[in-house]
Motif scaffolding. Structure first.
Motif, PDB file in Angstrom:
ATOM      1  N   THR A 126      20.909   3.655  -6.233  1.00  0.00           N
ATOM      2  CA  THR A 126      21.340   2.342  -6.718  1.00  0.00           C
ATOM      3  C   THR A 126      22.178   2.509  -7.988  1.00  0.00           C
ATOM      4  O   THR A 126      21.828   3.297  -8.863  1.00  0.00           O
ATOM      5  CB  THR A 126      20.098   1.479  -7.000  1.00  0.00           C
ATOM      6  OG1 THR A 126      19.482   1.190  -5.754  1.00  0.00           O
ATOM      7  CG2 THR A 126      20.471   0.178  -7.689  1.00  0.00           C
ATOM      8  N   HIS A 127      23.271   1.759  -8.054  1.00  0.00           N
ATOM      9  CA  HIS A 127      24.112   1.807  -9.250  1.00  0.00           C
ATOM     10  C   HIS A 127      24.221   0.419  -9.871  1.00  0.00           C
ATOM     11  O   HIS A 127      24.910  -0.447  -9.347  1.00  0.00           O
ATOM     12  CB  HIS A 127      25.498   2.347  -8.912  1.00  0.00           C
ATOM     13  CG  HIS A 127      25.464   3.742  -8.373  1.00  0.00           C
ATOM     14  ND1 HIS A 127      25.024   4.819  -9.126  1.00  0.00           N
ATOM     15  CD2 HIS A 127      25.759   4.243  -7.164  1.00  0.00           C
ATOM     16  CE1 HIS A 127      25.076   5.917  -8.392  1.00  0.00           C
ATOM     17  NE2 HIS A 127      25.515   5.595  -7.198  1.00  0.00           N
ATOM     18  N   PRO A 128      23.542   0.181 -11.008  1.00  0.00           N
ATOM     19  CA  PRO A 128      23.649  -1.098 -11.710  1.00  0.00           C
ATOM     20  C   PRO A 128      24.984  -1.157 -12.449  1.00  0.00           C
ATOM     21  O   PRO A 128      25.149  -0.490 -13.473  1.00  0.00           O
ATOM     22  CB  PRO A 128      22.463  -1.059 -12.682  1.00  0.00           C
ATOM     23  CG  PRO A 128      22.156   0.396 -12.874  1.00  0.00           C
ATOM     24  CD  PRO A 128      22.570   1.102 -11.628  1.00  0.00           C
TER      25      PRO A 128
ATOM     26  N   HIS B  28      30.895   0.564 -16.429  1.00  0.00           N
ATOM     27  CA  HIS B  28      30.120   1.748 -16.047  1.00  0.00           C
ATOM     28  C   HIS B  28      28.814   1.425 -15.337  1.00  0.00           C
ATOM     29  O   HIS B  28      28.395   0.278 -15.253  1.00  0.00           O
ATOM     30  CB  HIS B  28      29.826   2.598 -17.291  1.00  0.00           C
ATOM     31  CG  HIS B  28      28.922   1.945 -18.310  1.00  0.00           C
ATOM     32  ND1 HIS B  28      27.558   2.149 -18.314  1.00  0.00           N
ATOM     33  CD2 HIS B  28      29.188   1.119 -19.344  1.00  0.00           C
ATOM     34  CE1 HIS B  28      27.026   1.471 -19.333  1.00  0.00           C
ATOM     35  NE2 HIS B  28      27.997   0.827 -19.971  1.00  0.00           N
ATOM     36  N   CYS B  29      28.208   2.487 -14.854  1.00  0.00           N
ATOM     37  CA  CYS B  29      26.889   2.372 -14.240  1.00  0.00           C
ATOM     38  C   CYS B  29      25.859   2.346 -15.360  1.00  0.00           C
ATOM     39  O   CYS B  29      25.904   3.164 -16.278  1.00  0.00           O
ATOM     40  CB  CYS B  29      26.620   3.554 -13.325  1.00  0.00           C
ATOM     41  SG  CYS B  29      24.967   3.484 -12.596  1.00  0.00           S
ATOM     42  N   HIS B  30      24.926   1.381 -15.283  1.00  0.00           N
ATOM     43  CA  HIS B  30      23.920   1.281 -16.331  1.00  0.00           C
ATOM     44  C   HIS B  30      22.660   2.070 -16.035  1.00  0.00           C
ATOM     45  O   HIS B  30      21.651   1.937 -16.717  1.00  0.00           O
ATOM     46  CB  HIS B  30      23.583  -0.172 -16.649  1.00  0.00           C
ATOM     47  CG  HIS B  30      23.340  -0.399 -18.111  1.00  0.00           C
ATOM     48  ND1 HIS B  30      22.181  -0.005 -18.736  1.00  0.00           N
ATOM     49  CD2 HIS B  30      24.127  -0.906 -19.076  1.00  0.00           C
ATOM     50  CE1 HIS B  30      22.252  -0.307 -20.011  1.00  0.00           C
ATOM     51  NE2 HIS B  30      23.433  -0.848 -20.245  1.00  0.00           N
TER      52      HIS B  30
ATOM     53  N   PRO C  44      21.506   7.965 -17.099  1.00  0.00           N
ATOM     54  CA  PRO C  44      21.804   9.335 -16.663  1.00  0.00           C
ATOM     55  C   PRO C  44      23.058   9.393 -15.779  1.00  0.00           C
ATOM     56  O   PRO C  44      23.841  10.341 -15.889  1.00  0.00           O
ATOM     57  CB  PRO C  44      20.547   9.747 -15.884  1.00  0.00           C
ATOM     58  CG  PRO C  44      19.458   8.927 -16.501  1.00  0.00           C
ATOM     59  CD  PRO C  44      20.102   7.614 -16.864  1.00  0.00           C
ATOM     60  N   HIS C  45      23.263   8.396 -14.925  1.00  0.00           N
ATOM     61  CA  HIS C  45      24.482   8.386 -14.103  1.00  0.00           C
ATOM     62  C   HIS C  45      25.725   8.253 -14.994  1.00  0.00           C
ATOM     63  O   HIS C  45      26.729   8.926 -14.784  1.00  0.00           O
ATOM     64  CB  HIS C  45      24.478   7.217 -13.113  1.00  0.00           C
ATOM     65  CG  HIS C  45      23.435   7.325 -12.049  1.00  0.00           C
ATOM     66  ND1 HIS C  45      23.316   6.401 -11.035  1.00  0.00           N
ATOM     67  CD2 HIS C  45      22.463   8.241 -11.830  1.00  0.00           C
ATOM     68  CE1 HIS C  45      22.307   6.742 -10.248  1.00  0.00           C
ATOM     69  NE2 HIS C  45      21.767   7.854 -10.721  1.00  0.00           N
ATOM     70  N   GLN C  46      25.633   7.358 -15.956  1.00  0.00           N
ATOM     71  CA  GLN C  46      26.758   7.176 -16.886  1.00  0.00           C
ATOM     72  C   GLN C  46      27.072   8.514 -17.557  1.00  0.00           C
ATOM     73  O   GLN C  46      28.224   8.926 -17.654  1.00  0.00           O
ATOM     74  CB  GLN C  46      26.374   6.121 -17.930  1.00  0.00           C
ATOM     75  CG  GLN C  46      27.406   5.913 -19.018  1.00  0.00           C
ATOM     76  CD  GLN C  46      26.811   5.250 -20.247  1.00  0.00           C
ATOM     77  OE1 GLN C  46      25.592   5.128 -20.397  1.00  0.00           O
ATOM     78  NE2 GLN C  46      27.660   4.803 -21.127  1.00  0.00           N
TER      79      GLN C  46
END
Ligand code: C2O
Ligand code: CU
Length: 676
Positions: free
Chosen positions: A585-587, A638-640, A643-645
Motif C-alpha cells: 500500500t502506498h499512502p 510522495h509516499c507517506h 521507509p518507502h519515501q
C-alpha cells in the motif's frame, strides 16, 4: 477478481512458466524425454494462460501490462513457439520409442532459450516495471541471445562428435574434454562464425542498453501543459514565500518553542522508549489555535545529528514554511534554529512532523498534533474533544502518550469529538463499539452531511485523520484500535458503576468506504477540464536513490531525486492518476494542496466530495485526484510510508517561476533563520 488478484495470478503463472521451461530443457538434456515432453506441454499451457492473465490485467490499465505486452510475452511467444516446433515432435517420438536417437542439440537449446526468455520477462517485470525503456528491452533481449549462444556452445560441441560416433549414450551431459567441432578451411567453423557474430550482436545490444541506463533523465514533465514560460527575472525564491508576522484581525499569536532532542521517555505503563522528541515528550507538544490566530513556532535542535524540520502535514502554509529540507529550507542542525509562522486559517485536525530524516525520525517520535478550532459557529455546549494520535513504539500502539486503555467519563448526551490521527507508516484500523457515530471530517476537511453509522471500521491511511463525532449514550463506548482490546479509549457515562461490557470482535466489521458516504455537493471547479495531467506509477524497481543503486520504491521506474519534477503554473487545475503496480500500500501525499478524489478504479464518489491530503493507494488500485494550483512553491509529492519515501518514492511539484536556494542540501546546516 480485483486487479491485485490478477497481478498475483500473473506472477504465479509466469513463475510456473519459467520453472517448466527450464525443467523441460534440463530433463531433455538428461534424456528423460517422456518427462521433458510433459514439462514442455506444461510450459506451453502456462505460457498460454499468461495470455489470459495479461489480457485481464490490460483491461485494468496499460500501466499494469506494458512491459509484458511489448517485451515479455512476444519474446517468450517467439522462443516458446520455436521450442515447441523444434523440440515438440522429437520429444514426443523419443518419449514413445525408448532407445531412439533422441533430441538433437538444437532442441535442447530451443527449450532453454524459451526458459531464458520467460525468465527475462519476469525479471524485467520485477526489476524495471513501468515504463519499459529501450535500454531495458535491449538488455533483456541480449541476455536471452547470449544465453542461447552459450547454451548452444556447451550443448553442440560434444553433440557433433556423438552424432559422428553414433554413440548410444549420446544423452550424457556435455563433456568439455571431448574434441571440438570440425573446422572449415579458414580455421573457423560456420557454427563458430555464426556464434561469434551472434555474440557480438548480443554484447553490442547489451552494452548499448546498459549505456542508455545512464542517460540523464528529463528534469521536468509538464503533464500536457506549457513548458516553463517565466524567465529567471520573474523567478521568486521559496525563501521569500514566508508566512505573515501578525495574526489576522481578531486573532492572537500562539508562540511555541520546540526543541528537538534525544530522550528516554516513560509511557503510562512504565515502559521506556528511546526516542527522538520535540520538547522531551511523546508526542511533541499539542499545538492548538483558533481560526485567524498566528502560529509561530521556533524550532531548535539539541542533538539530533541528522537534523530536523517541522512539516505541517495537510496544512497549506506558504511554501517557505513547509519544512521540506532541500526544497524549502536547510535542515536544522544541532545548535541551529528556524522560525515557522503561518495563519491558522484551516479549521480541523492536522499534525506536524520532521521532514528531515523523517525515516527514522517520525517513527522515533518527532511528531505532534495541530488542531485549529473555528472562531465562531461550533456550539458552546460542553464537549468532550479528544485528539488521539496513534503511533507505534517497539510494536506497541500508543495513543497520545498512553500505551494502555484510557478511560474518560462523559455525561450521557455529551457531544463527543474523537480526532483520530495516524502518525505511523502503515494503516490503522479503528472501530467504535457501543454507539452510532458520524465521520465529520477527513484530513481536516468537513464531509457533506455525513450519515450516522455503526459497527463499521475505519481504515486510516498513514498520515490520515478522521474526526469522529457522536452523542454520548448512557452506556460505555469503546474506541478499539487494530482490534487490540488492551489499548484504546473507553468513554464511560458519568455516574455509572459496575463492570464495563466485554468488547466485541471488531476485526470483521465492514470498512466505511468514504467514496459512498455523505451527500454530494458542488465542488469549486470543473473537474473534467484539468490543465495538466500527471500519471504516477508506483512499483519496485532497480533505480538510483540519492546517488546509490537500490531496489527502490520507484515512481515511473525512478527513485528520488531522479524522478522528473512535475511543472505547474499558478491557477492550473492539476489532475493526477496514481497507479499502484506493487503488492504494497502506498499512502500518497501532496504537500501544500488538498486533493479532491475523482475516482478509485474508475468508480466516482457517490457521496460527499472527499478532500484528502493522504490517500491509500492499495495494491492494484488506480486513483484519480485533482487539485487547484493556488499555492506557489516547490512541493514534495510522495509516499507517506516513510521507509518507502526514504527508498526513493518522492518527487516534487514545482511552480513555474519559483526557485529554491536550498536544492540538493538534505544534510543539516548550522545556520539561523535571518533575524526578523
Ligand atoms: Cu507528512 Cu511530506 O509529509
Ligand atoms: Cu509507499
Amino acid at each position: 477478481m480485483t486487479t491485485v488478484h490478477w497481478i498475483v495470478l500473473d506472477h504465479v503463472v509466469a513463475l510456473l512458466g519459467v520453472a517448466s521451461w527450464f525443467a523441460a530443457g534440463v530433463t531433455a538434456a538428461l534424456g528423460r524425454y517422456r518427462l521433458a515432453y510433459g514439462l514442455l506441454i506444461g510450459a506451453v499451457l502456462a505460457t498460454s494462460t499468461r495470455l489470459v492473465t495479461v489480457a485481464a490485467l490490460s483491461g485494468r490499465g496499460w500501466w499494469f501490462v506494458q512491459e509484458k505486452v511489448l517485451l515479455g510475452l512476444p519474446m517468450l511467444a517467439a522462443a516458446g513457439l520455436a521450442a515447441l516446433l523444434i523440440a515438440g515432435p522429437r520429444l514426443r517420438a523419443a518419449g514413445r520409442t525408448p532407445g531412439s536417437v533422441g533430441l538433437p542439440a538444437g532442441g535442447i537449446v530451443s527449450l532453454l532459450t524459451a526458459a531464458y526468455a520467460a525468465l527475462a520477462g519476469l525479471v524485467v517485470t520485477f526489476l524495471a516495471g513501468y515504463p519499459l525503456t529501450w535500454s531495458t528491452a535491449l538488455v533483456a533481449v541480449s541476455f536471452v541471445c547470449a544465453g542461447a549462444l552459450l547454451t548452444a556452445r556447451v550443448v553442440t560441441a560434444p553433440a557433433v562428435e556423438r552424432t559422428d560416433a553414433g554413440s548410444p549414450d549420446s544423452t550424457q551431459a556435455p563433456d568439455s574434454t571431448q574434441a571440438p567441432a570440425p573446422r572449415g578451411r579458414s580455421g573457423l567453423s560456420r557454427r563458430g562464425l555464426i556464434g561469434a557474430a551472434g555474440g557480438a550482436v548480443a554484447a553490442g545490444a547489451g552494452i548499448t542498453g546498459a549505456g542508455l541506463l545512464f542517460r540523464a533523465p528529463e528534469s521536468v514533465v509538464t503533464g500536457g501543459g506549457p513548458p516553463r514560460v517565466l524567465g529567471p527575472r520573474a523567478t521568486v525564491s521559496v525563501a521569500d514565500l514566508r508566512g505573515p508576522r501578525v495574526p489576522a484581525p481578531g486573532g492572537t499569536s500562539r508562540r511555541h518553542t520546540l526543541t528537538a532532542s534525544t530522550a528516554t521517555v516513560g509511557l503510562a505503563s512504565g515502559r521506556a522508549v528511546d526516542a527522538w522528541t520535540y520538547g522531551g515528550q511523546l508526542p511533541g507538544p499539542a499545538i492548538t489555535a483558533t481560526e485567524g490566530d498566528l502560529v509561530e513556532v521556533t524550532l531548535r535542535n539539541t542533538d539530533i545529528e541528522d537534523g530536523v524540520t517541522l512539516h505541517w502535514h495537510g496544512y497549506d502554509v506558504p511554501c517557505g514554511e513547509d519544512g521540506a529540507p532541500g526544497a524549502t529550507q536547510h535542515a536544522v542542525a544541532p545548535g541551529g534554529e528556524f522560525v515557522y509562522r503561518f495563519h491558522a486559517d484551516q479549521v480541523g485536525t492536522y499534525w506536524y512532523h520532521t521532514h528531515q530524516a523523517s525515516h527514522p525520525g517520525v517513527r522515533k517520535g518527532l511528531y505532534g498534533t495541530l488542531v485549529v478550532s473555528p472562531r465562531e459557529g461550533r456550539a458552546e455546549e460542553p464537549e468532550l474533544d479528544l485528539t488521539l494520535p496513534v503511533h507505534t513504539f517497539d510494536n506497541t500502539v500508543v495513543i497520545g502518550d498512553q500505551d494502555r486503555r484510557t478511560v474518560h467519563p462523559a455525561p450521557p448526551g455529551t457531544p463527543v469529538r474523537l480526532r483520530l490521527v495516524n502518525t505511523d507508516s502503515d494503516p490503522h484500523w479503528f472501530a467504535l463499539a457501543g454507539a452510532a457515530f458520524r465521520v465529520a471530517a477527513v484530513d481536516g476537511r468537513d464531509l457533506n452531511q455525513p450519515g450516522e453509522v455503526r459497527e463499521v471500521g475505519l481504515r486510516l491511511p498513514a498520515g490520515g485523520r478522521y474526526d469522529v463525532v457522536l452523542s454520548m449514550p448512557d452506556t460505555p463506548v469503546a474506541l478499539v484500535v487494530d482490534n487490540d482490546h488492551g489499548s484504546g479509549v473507553l468513554l464511560r457515562p458519568t455516574g455509572r458503576a459496575g463492570n464495563d461490557p466485554a468488547l466485541p470482535d471488531t476485526s470483521s466489521w465492514p470498512e466505511l468506504d468514504l467514496l459512498h458516504y455523505g451527500e454530494p455537493a458542488a465542488v469549486p471547479f470543473d473537474t473534467d477540464n484539468a490543465d495538466r495531467h500527471f500519471t504516477i506509477v508506483l512499483d519496485r524497481a532497480l533505480a538510483m536513490v540519492d546517488g546509490r543503486p537500490a531496489y527502490a520504491q520507484a515512481v515511473d521506474g525512478r527513485g528520488h531525486p531522479s524522478i522528473p519534477d512535475q511543472l505547474v503554473a499558478e491557477g492550473d487545475l492539476v489532475r493526477f492518476t496514481v497507479v499502484n503496480r506493487s503488492l504494497e500500500t502506498h499512502p500518497w501525499h501532496l504537500h501544500g494542496h488538498p486533493v479532491l478524489v475523482l475516482a478509485r478504479d474508475g468508480t466516482r464518489p457517490s457521496g460527499s466530495p472527499v478532500w484528502m491530503d493522504t490517500f491509500d493507494v492499495r495494491p492494484g488500485e488506480v486513483w484519480e485526484v485533482v487539485c487547484q494550483a493556488d499555492n506557489p512553491g516547490i512541493w514534495m509529492n510522495h509516499c507517506h510510508n516513510l521507509p518507502h519515501q526514504d527508498q526513493g518514492m518522492m518527487l516534487r511539484l514545482v511552480y513555474d517561476g519559483v526557485s529554491t536556494p536550498f536544492e540538493g542540501t538534505s544534510h543539516a546546516h548550522r545556520r539561523k533563520d535571518p533575524a526578523p
